[in-house]
Design an enzyme around this catalytic site. Sequence first.
Site, PDB file in Angstrom:
ATOM      1  N   SER A 135       0.678  -0.896   0.081  1.00  0.00           N
ATOM      2  CA  SER A 135      -0.024  -0.151  -0.004  1.00  0.00           C
ATOM      3  C   SER A 135       1.096   1.555  -0.370  1.00  0.00           C
ATOM      4  O   SER A 135       1.366   1.421   0.941  1.00  0.00           O
ATOM      5  CB  SER A 135      -0.765  -0.073   1.458  1.00  0.00           C
ATOM      6  N   LYS A 161      -1.341  -1.287  -4.664  1.00  0.00           N
ATOM      7  CA  LYS A 161      -2.125  -0.407  -4.261  1.00  0.00           C
ATOM      8  C   LYS A 161      -1.911   1.204  -3.696  1.00  0.00           C
ATOM      9  O   LYS A 161      -1.059   0.946  -3.365  1.00  0.00           O
ATOM     10  CB  LYS A 161      -2.971  -1.191  -2.976  1.00  0.00           C
ATOM     11  N   LYS A 163      -3.012   4.659  -2.642  1.00  0.00           N
ATOM     12  CA  LYS A 163      -4.049   5.654  -1.937  1.00  0.00           C
ATOM     13  C   LYS A 163      -4.458   6.657  -2.238  1.00  0.00           C
ATOM     14  O   LYS A 163      -3.721   7.947  -3.451  1.00  0.00           O
ATOM     15  CB  LYS A 163      -3.580   6.612  -0.695  1.00  0.00           C
ATOM     16  N   ASP A 188      -7.165   2.675  -3.069  1.00  0.00           N
ATOM     17  CA  ASP A 188      -8.031   2.406  -1.547  1.00  0.00           C
ATOM     18  C   ASP A 188      -8.438   3.996  -1.220  1.00  0.00           C
ATOM     19  O   ASP A 188      -7.142   5.327  -1.350  1.00  0.00           O
ATOM     20  CB  ASP A 188      -6.857   2.533  -0.747  1.00  0.00           C
ATOM     21  N   GLU A 213     -10.973   0.624  -3.086  1.00  0.00           N
ATOM     22  CA  GLU A 213     -11.586   0.501  -1.683  1.00  0.00           C
ATOM     23  C   GLU A 213     -12.467   1.587  -1.326  1.00  0.00           C
ATOM     24  O   GLU A 213     -11.488   2.606  -0.578  1.00  0.00           O
ATOM     25  CB  GLU A 213      -9.741  -0.533  -1.440  1.00  0.00           C
ATOM     26  N   ASP A 238     -13.397  -1.932   3.364  1.00  0.00           N
ATOM     27  CA  ASP A 238     -12.356  -1.899   4.147  1.00  0.00           C
ATOM     28  C   ASP A 238     -13.084  -1.288   6.151  1.00  0.00           C
ATOM     29  O   ASP A 238     -13.653  -1.759   6.526  1.00  0.00           O
ATOM     30  CB  ASP A 238     -11.273  -1.256   3.641  1.00  0.00           C
ATOM     31  N   LYS A 262      -9.246  -6.562   8.937  1.00  0.00           N
ATOM     32  CA  LYS A 262      -8.601  -6.677   9.519  1.00  0.00           C
ATOM     33  C   LYS A 262      -8.755  -6.873  10.741  1.00  0.00           C
ATOM     34  O   LYS A 262      -9.911  -6.060  11.010  1.00  0.00           O
ATOM     35  CB  LYS A 262      -7.786  -5.383   9.616  1.00  0.00           C
ATOM     36  N   GLY A 290      -3.444  -4.309   6.518  1.00  0.00           N
ATOM     37  CA  GLY A 290      -2.290  -3.584   6.887  1.00  0.00           C
ATOM     38  C   GLY A 290      -2.306  -2.541   7.841  1.00  0.00           C
ATOM     39  O   GLY A 290      -3.827  -1.585   7.496  1.00  0.00           O
TER      40      GLY A 290
END
Length: 374
Positions: A135, A161, A163, A188, A213, A238, A262, A290
Amino acid sequence: MKIEAITLRELRMPLKHFFETSFGRTEERRVLLVTVDCEGVEGWSECVAGEGPFFSDEWVDTAWATIREFLAPSLLGRNLAHAKESAARMSPVRGHNMAKAALENALWDAEAKATDQPLWKLLGGTRSEIDCGVSIGIQDSHEQLLEKIETELAAGYQRIKVKVKPGWDVDVLSKIRKRWPKILLSCDANSAYRPSDLAHLKKFDEFGLLMIEQPLWHDDIVQHAKFQRELKTALCLDESIHHARDAEAAIEMKACRIINIKVGRVGGFSEAIAVHNVCEANQIPVWCGGMLETGIGRAHNIALSTLPNFKLPGDVSASKRYWTEDITDQEIEVTPRGTIVVGNAAGTGYVPKKKLIDKLTVRKEVLRSNAAVV
Ligand code: OSB
Ligand code: MG
């Protein structure tokens, strides 16, 4: 397994490189470690609550206080046959999943050690090598992001991934795709968009993403279902999933096609397994998220990722991406094929470096029961 003492420690650990999401930038972690003492066996875990109530409503100080005042007293002095029994004991407390998970997971580690087996096998894991992705946060420039992606691909990671947020999305994704047309890529949003952004999000469809996400509110399922109907790209939830019932609701409403688990967010290993099972029964693949953990929390994520429905690469990556020196004797390492090989040592297999932990500790409290309870 009699729970004789619970120790809380707060460590301060600067990240090698800041981590920025749509809700803010983290430069230094406040790491909350939990140790349970059970008749000569120590179980360790990490509470994944953040520095502030931005990813969820929990943060380090609420977790510490909730453990000390309510959760630890419900467990201290008790004799549990299995770690999973702790979940029912803690259930009168509403929410505070990350605080609960820290206690339950430390007990699972203790149970695995007491019964001389690897934690991943005790959890019901079936794979001995797990697939890893990374990420990558929002950077100061597009160039900096592209450089980071190049480094991670060279290291072998199987999925990138990034952000995203309004102003750091379509241009960024388009540059990445131009340079790497074929990589497994997802994004995400950490709840950065609103229903009025639907037309904008539809532009993401052209990038062939594995998933988007959590585009909408942290507690929403209904509007995500509307988005999922309109978007070609799979949505992944998530923040919205706190337990197996949330997963059931999201699946029934077709709010997503993938779920990120998670273990802290869902309150511990037993609920994480329940979410996993609901998803598996409905052919919804899961992957392990994570929370910028140290080796101690990361080791728990690795164990969880061995369950059969963890079919997509998780945000489970090497210690050296985050820390100059991690707090486990063996650092988390990723193979050149982008995997972590899971060992057969009892417990997590990653032993806390106690001297280093002591050096980094800024606050410590040992909790014991004052009443004789069984
Ligand atoms: O949404 O997955 C997230 C970190 C902090 C809070 C939320 C998230 C993340 C990450 C980091 O994406 C994943 C990692 O630990 O590398
Ligand atoms: Mg996320």
